[in-house]
Design a protein around this motif. Structure first.
Motif, PDB file in Angstrom:
ATOM      1  N   TYR A  11       0.873  -1.173   0.000  1.00 21.10           N
ATOM      2  CA  TYR A  11       0.000   0.000   0.000  1.00 21.10           C
ATOM      3  C   TYR A  11       0.913   1.227   0.000  1.00 21.10           C
ATOM      4  N   ASN A  12       1.269   1.684  -1.179  1.00 19.40           N
ATOM      5  CA  ASN A  12       2.078   2.911  -1.399  1.00 19.40           C
ATOM      6  C   ASN A  12       3.549   2.766  -0.998  1.00 19.40           C
ATOM      7  N   ASN A  13       3.810   2.164   0.191  1.00 18.39           N
ATOM      8  CA  ASN A  13       5.176   2.058   0.709  1.00 18.39           C
ATOM      9  C   ASN A  13       5.789   0.689   0.390  1.00 18.39           C
ATOM     10  N   GLN A  14       7.070   0.581   0.673  1.00 22.84           N
ATOM     11  CA  GLN A  14       7.733  -0.721   0.647  1.00 22.84           C
ATOM     12  C   GLN A  14       7.075  -1.632   1.681  1.00 22.84           C
ATOM     13  N   SER A  15       6.831  -2.886   1.317  1.00 29.27           N
ATOM     14  CA  SER A  15       6.341  -3.868   2.285  1.00 29.27           C
ATOM     15  C   SER A  15       7.366  -4.989   2.389  1.00 29.27           C
ATOM     16  N   LEU A  16       7.052  -6.011   3.132  1.00 32.52           N
ATOM     17  CA  LEU A  16       7.928  -7.184   3.190  1.00 32.52           C
ATOM     18  C   LEU A  16       7.965  -7.898   1.839  1.00 32.52           C
ATOM     19  N   LEU A  17       6.988  -7.596   0.978  1.00 36.16           N
ATOM     20  CA  LEU A  17       6.795  -8.392  -0.242  1.00 36.16           C
ATOM     21  C   LEU A  17       7.214  -7.671  -1.530  1.00 36.16           C
ATOM     22  N   ALA A  18       7.012  -6.357  -1.574  1.00 35.76           N
ATOM     23  CA  ALA A  18       7.254  -5.630  -2.831  1.00 35.76           C
ATOM     24  C   ALA A  18       7.313  -4.133  -2.544  1.00 35.76           C
ATOM     25  N   THR A  19       7.395  -3.353  -3.610  1.00 37.30           N
ATOM     26  CA  THR A  19       7.558  -1.898  -3.461  1.00 37.30           C
ATOM     27  C   THR A  19       6.281  -1.173  -3.856  1.00 37.30           C
ATOM     28  N   GLY A  20       5.925  -0.169  -3.049  1.00 30.13           N
ATOM     29  CA  GLY A  20       4.721   0.607  -3.302  1.00 30.13           C
ATOM     30  C   GLY A  20       4.984   1.762  -4.248  1.00 30.13           C
ATOM     31  N   CYS A  21       3.914   2.321  -4.794  1.00 30.09           N
ATOM     32  CA  CYS A  21       4.031   3.302  -5.871  1.00 30.09           C
ATOM     33  C   CYS A  21       4.527   4.670  -5.403  1.00 30.09           C
ATOM     34  N   LEU A  51       9.955  -7.624  -6.533  1.00 32.89           N
ATOM     35  CA  LEU A  51       9.443  -8.642  -5.628  1.00 32.89           C
ATOM     36  C   LEU A  51      10.567  -9.130  -4.708  1.00 32.89           C
ATOM     37  N   THR A  52      10.315  -9.163  -3.405  1.00 28.72           N
ATOM     38  CA  THR A  52      11.349  -9.597  -2.449  1.00 28.72           C
ATOM     39  C   THR A  52      11.411 -11.129  -2.385  1.00 28.72           C
ATOM     40  N   ARG A  53      12.356 -11.631  -1.615  1.00 31.94           N
ATOM     41  CA  ARG A  53      12.451 -13.085  -1.433  1.00 31.94           C
ATOM     42  C   ARG A  53      11.161 -13.612  -0.829  1.00 31.94           C
ATOM     43  N   GLY A  57      -5.651 -19.637  -3.742  1.00 29.48           N
ATOM     44  CA  GLY A  57      -6.667 -18.877  -4.469  1.00 29.48           C
ATOM     45  C   GLY A  57      -6.965 -17.541  -3.824  1.00 29.48           C
ATOM     46  N   LEU A  58      -5.899 -16.816  -3.497  1.00 31.21           N
ATOM     47  CA  LEU A  58      -6.018 -15.448  -2.976  1.00 31.21           C
ATOM     48  C   LEU A  58      -5.409 -14.550  -4.043  1.00 31.21           C
ATOM     49  N   VAL A  59      -6.216 -13.653  -4.612  1.00 38.62           N
ATOM     50  CA  VAL A  59      -5.789 -12.901  -5.790  1.00 38.62           C
ATOM     51  C   VAL A  59      -4.775 -11.813  -5.422  1.00 38.62           C
ATOM     52  N   VAL A  60      -3.697 -11.765  -6.178  1.00 37.56           N
ATOM     53  CA  VAL A  60      -2.701 -10.704  -6.031  1.00 37.56           C
ATOM     54  C   VAL A  60      -3.241  -9.432  -6.672  1.00 37.56           C
ATOM     55  N   ASP A  61      -3.311  -8.374  -5.871  1.00 36.56           N
ATOM     56  CA  ASP A  61      -3.806  -7.074  -6.340  1.00 36.56           C
ATOM     57  C   ASP A  61      -2.649  -6.087  -6.252  1.00 36.56           C
ATOM     58  N   MET A  62      -2.308  -5.447  -7.387  1.00 36.23           N
ATOM     59  CA  MET A  62      -1.148  -4.552  -7.417  1.00 36.23           C
ATOM     60  C   MET A  62      -1.559  -3.094  -7.607  1.00 36.23           C
ATOM     61  N   SER A  63      -2.748  -2.727  -7.172  1.00 38.24           N
ATOM     62  CA  SER A  63      -3.256  -1.372  -7.409  1.00 38.24           C
ATOM     63  C   SER A  63      -2.345  -0.288  -6.858  1.00 38.24           C
ATOM     64  N   SER A 111       0.948  -0.629  -6.087  1.00 37.60           N
ATOM     65  CA  SER A 111       2.357  -1.038  -6.182  1.00 37.60           C
ATOM     66  C   SER A 111       3.085  -0.277  -7.278  1.00 37.60           C
ATOM     67  N   ALA A 112       4.396  -0.348  -7.208  1.00 42.25           N
ATOM     68  CA  ALA A 112       5.235   0.318  -8.205  1.00 42.25           C
ATOM     69  C   ALA A 112       5.411  -0.564  -9.444  1.00 42.25           C
ATOM     70  N   ASP A 113       5.910   0.044 -10.502  1.00 37.22           N
ATOM     71  CA  ASP A 113       5.897  -0.626 -11.809  1.00 37.22           C
ATOM     72  C   ASP A 113       6.706  -1.918 -11.859  1.00 37.22           C
ATOM     73  N   ARG A 114       7.985  -1.830 -11.455  1.00 43.28           N
ATOM     74  CA  ARG A 114       8.827  -3.026 -11.578  1.00 43.28           C
ATOM     75  C   ARG A 114       8.248  -4.168 -10.748  1.00 43.28           C
ATOM     76  N   SER A 115       7.814  -3.843  -9.532  1.00 41.04           N
ATOM     77  CA  SER A 115       7.231  -4.877  -8.674  1.00 41.04           C
ATOM     78  C   SER A 115       6.034  -5.539  -9.356  1.00 41.04           C
ATOM     79  N   THR A 116       5.188  -4.721  -9.968  1.00 44.50           N
ATOM     80  CA  THR A 116       3.985  -5.259 -10.614  1.00 44.50           C
ATOM     81  C   THR A 116       4.357  -6.162 -11.783  1.00 44.50           C
ATOM     82  N   ILE A 117       5.310  -5.701 -12.571  1.00 43.41           N
ATOM     83  CA  ILE A 117       5.699  -6.487 -13.749  1.00 43.41           C
ATOM     84  C   ILE A 117       6.345  -7.810 -13.318  1.00 43.41           C
TER      85      ILE A 117
END
Lengths: 329, 329
Positions: free
Chosen positions: B110-120, B128-130, B143-149, B151-157
C-alpha cells in the motif's frame, strides 16, 4: 464409521497412518489448551501444513458430510476443538471467527475458573458467568458445541439448562465407576444426557489412565462393562468414545496442559510429584490401531452390532449432523 | 450482474440499501489498510455483525457461485480484500488462514515498501522480495488474488511474471489518460492484462477523483470514453469497475489510509496540505445508486449490450470463477 471424539497426540505421519489402519473416519483433535487467539491460529497453520503434506491420509472436517467423504476416500476427517475458551480471549466476536476457522467444540473451562464458568479443580463453583451465558448463546447460534469435560458440576448443570442445543462431555467417565476429579457425577450426566438419555447430549468415554478404574491396569472387559452399565441407564445412542489419547507426547506437554501460564508453581493435576508425567496407556489401547479391538470388547460386553456401530462412531456422527452449523442452516 | 471490485465506505444500513437499489450483485470491500492480523480479525467480526443484522441485504461472498445466490435472492454478496499485506504480518501461514476467513484479494503493497514488494510512492522499486516470491506462490496455491493497485511498476511487472495465475489491478486508471501516481503505465497494463488482453488479468476502473482526469469535474462521458479507448487495445473482456468508493467516511479515515502508523508526520498522499480530506465525488457517481447511469454511459461510449454487461460485472464474475480457490478445486 469410527470416530474418536478427543485426541491430542504428537501428530506425525505415523499417527495419521495409524488412524487409517484403525479405520478412523473422524477424529476431534485439540488445538488449544491455554493458547491465545493468535497462538491458536498458529496451531491451525500447523494443521494446514499437515493437510497439505498428507492429503492421502487426512483432511479438514467441517460438517457431518465430511464423514461421508472420509469413508468414500479412505481418509480421516480432522475436526478441531479447544479445551479452554482462551482462544476467544475476552471477545465474543471470536466465537464465530473460530467457527469459521473450523472449531467445532469448545470447553468453557479447563480445570480452573474461566471468564465463562468454573473448572473442576476449583473449590467453589459459581456456575455460568454473565459472559458465559452470552457466549453459550453465541455458540448455539453459530454451531460451536459446548464441551464441559473439564468443568465443575454446577457450571455444567447450569449450561445444560441455559444452552438451547445439546451439549457434550467429550472425554470423561462416570464417577460411580472411578471417583476421579475429572469423572462425572450422576447429576451431571443426567443434566447433559437427560435422565433417560433424552436430552440430545453426548458422553465420550475416556481411555486416559487417570480416568480408568485401576488406571493403566484397567482391563478392556472392565472398561466395556462400565459402558454397558452406563447404557443401561441412558441408552447406548448418546454414548461414544473420546479417548483423550496423547500418543508420543513428551511429559513437558502434560505440564503445559496443567500449568499453562496461570501459575509459577507446578500443579500436578491428576498426577503427583512422584508420577508427574503421562501415565502409560493400558496395553489394549495404545494407539489408533486398537479401535477394532475396542469394538470387539463392546460386543463381548453384550452390545448388539447396531449398538457397537453407534458407540464406535455412529452416535457422534448423528450428533455432528445437528450440531455443527446454524439451527436453520 | 453488477460487481464493484473495490469499495471502502463507512458501512451502514443506508449504504447496503443503496447497493440493493443500484443492483449490485457483488462488492469487494476493503477490510484492512494497515491493520495487523488481530486487528483485521476485529474488522471481520464487525462484518459478521452486519451480516447477522442485515441478512436481507448482504451476505458473505466466498466463491463465484455466491454471485448466483445473490442474483437469485436479490441481495449483495460481500467479498473481502486487504489493501496491504499487513494482516499476514511476517507469517506465510496466515495467507491460508486469511483465505479461510474469506479474504479473496490482497495487495502486496500500500504505497510504501512492504515485506513483499515496493509501493508506488517509493523512490526506488526493488521488485518482488524473497518473501514476496514465496507469498505469491502461496496465494496462487490457495486462491487469494494478487492485487497490485498501489504497487510500483517493476514490482507489478515482476509479480505478473512470477505468478502462476492471473493477477489484478482492482482500482486504478491508465496513466496515459491521467498521469496520477496511482494510475498505471502501459508497461504495467501490458504485463497484467497482456499486450492484447490475453493474460487473464483484470483492471478495475477507479472513480476516486484523484484518479480521474479533471478530478471531481470529470464527466461521465470522458470517463466512459477512456474505458472505450482502453478496450480498443486490450478488449473489453478484461476490464471492470473498482470504484474506490469511500462514501460517508470522515477525513480521519483518509489520514489513516495514508499515514497508518508508519510515520509521525502527516503524509498527504494524493491530497495536499490545502486539500487534505476526501475529494468530492463527481455528481454522476456519488453512491451505489449511480451504477445504472454508468451502464448508460458505457452504452453511449459505443459498447454493445454484451460488452456493457461484462464491464458492469460479468468480467469480474468470470475472473472470480477461476481465481478464488485451488486450481484443481
Amino acid at each position: 464409521m469410527r470416530i474418536d471424539n478427543l485426541q491430542y497426540c504428537n501428530w506425525s505421519q505415523t499417527v495419521f497412518e495409524q488412524m487409517h489402519q484403525g479405520g478412523l473416519t473422524g477424529v476431534h483433535v485439540t488445538v488449544a489448551y491455554h493458547e491465545t487467539f493468535r497462538e491458536t491460529v498458529a496451531n491451525l497453520e500447523q494443521w494446514n501444513r499437515w493437510f497439505e503434506r498428507f492429503p492421502e491420509l487426512i483432511f479438514p472436517g467441517r460438517t457431518a458430510a465430511d464423514l461421508k467423504t472420509a469413508e468414500a476416500t479412505g481418509r480421516t476427517a480432522i475436526f478441531f476443538g479447544a479445551q479452554n475458551p482462551s482462544p476467544m480471549e475476552d471477545d465474543i466476536g471470536l466465537v464465530e471467527i473460530l467457527h469459521q476457522l473450523g472449531l467445532r467444540f469448545m470447553q468453557l473451562t479447563y480445570n480452573n475458573q474461566s471468564l465463562l464458568a468454573t473448572g473442576c479443580y476449583e473449590e467453589d463453583d459459581t456456575g455460568l458467568t454473565r459472559m458465559g451465558r452470552q457466549v453459550v448463546t453465541e455458540m448455539n447460534r453459530v454451531g460451536l458445541v459446548v464441551d464441559m469435560s473439564h468443568s465443575a458440576d454446577r457450571s455444567t448443570i447450569e449450561v445444560a439448562d441455559h444452552s438451547s442445543r445439546p451439549i457434550a462431555i467429550t472425554h470423561a467417565n462416570p464417577g460411580w465407576w472411578h471417583a476421579a476429579r475429572r469423572n462425572k457425577s450422576d447429576a451431571v450426566l443426567d443434566a447433559v444426557l437427560g435422565p433417560k438419555g433424552d436430552h440430545g447430549g453426548m458422553l465420550g468415554f475416556s481411555l486416559y489412565p487417570h480416568h480408568l478404574k485401576g488406571g493403566t491396569d484397567c482391563s478392556r472387559a472392565d472398561f466395556c462393562e462400565m459402558i454397558a452399565r452406563t447404557a443401561d441407564k441412558y441408552g447406548a445412542h448418546c454414548l461414544g468414545i473420546g479417548s483423550d489419547l496423547c500418543q508420543d507426547q513428551p511429559d513437558s506437554i502434560v505440564e503445559w496442559m496443567r500449568v499453562g501460564r496461570w501459575t509459577k508453581e507446578i500443579d500436578y493435576g491428576e498426577g503427583s510429584a512422584s508420577a508427574p508425567g503421562f501415565p502409560p496407556q493400558p496395553d489394549w489401547f495404545r494407539d489408533n490401531r486398537d479401535f477394532p479391538g475396542l469394538a470387539e470388547g463392546l460386543a463381548a460386553a453384550g452390545f448388539d452390532a447396531g449398538e457397537v456401530a453407534g458407540l464406535m462412531g455412529g452416535n457422534w456422527a448423528r450428533f455432528y449432523e445437528t450440531s455443527f452449523g446454524p439451527v436453520d442452516g
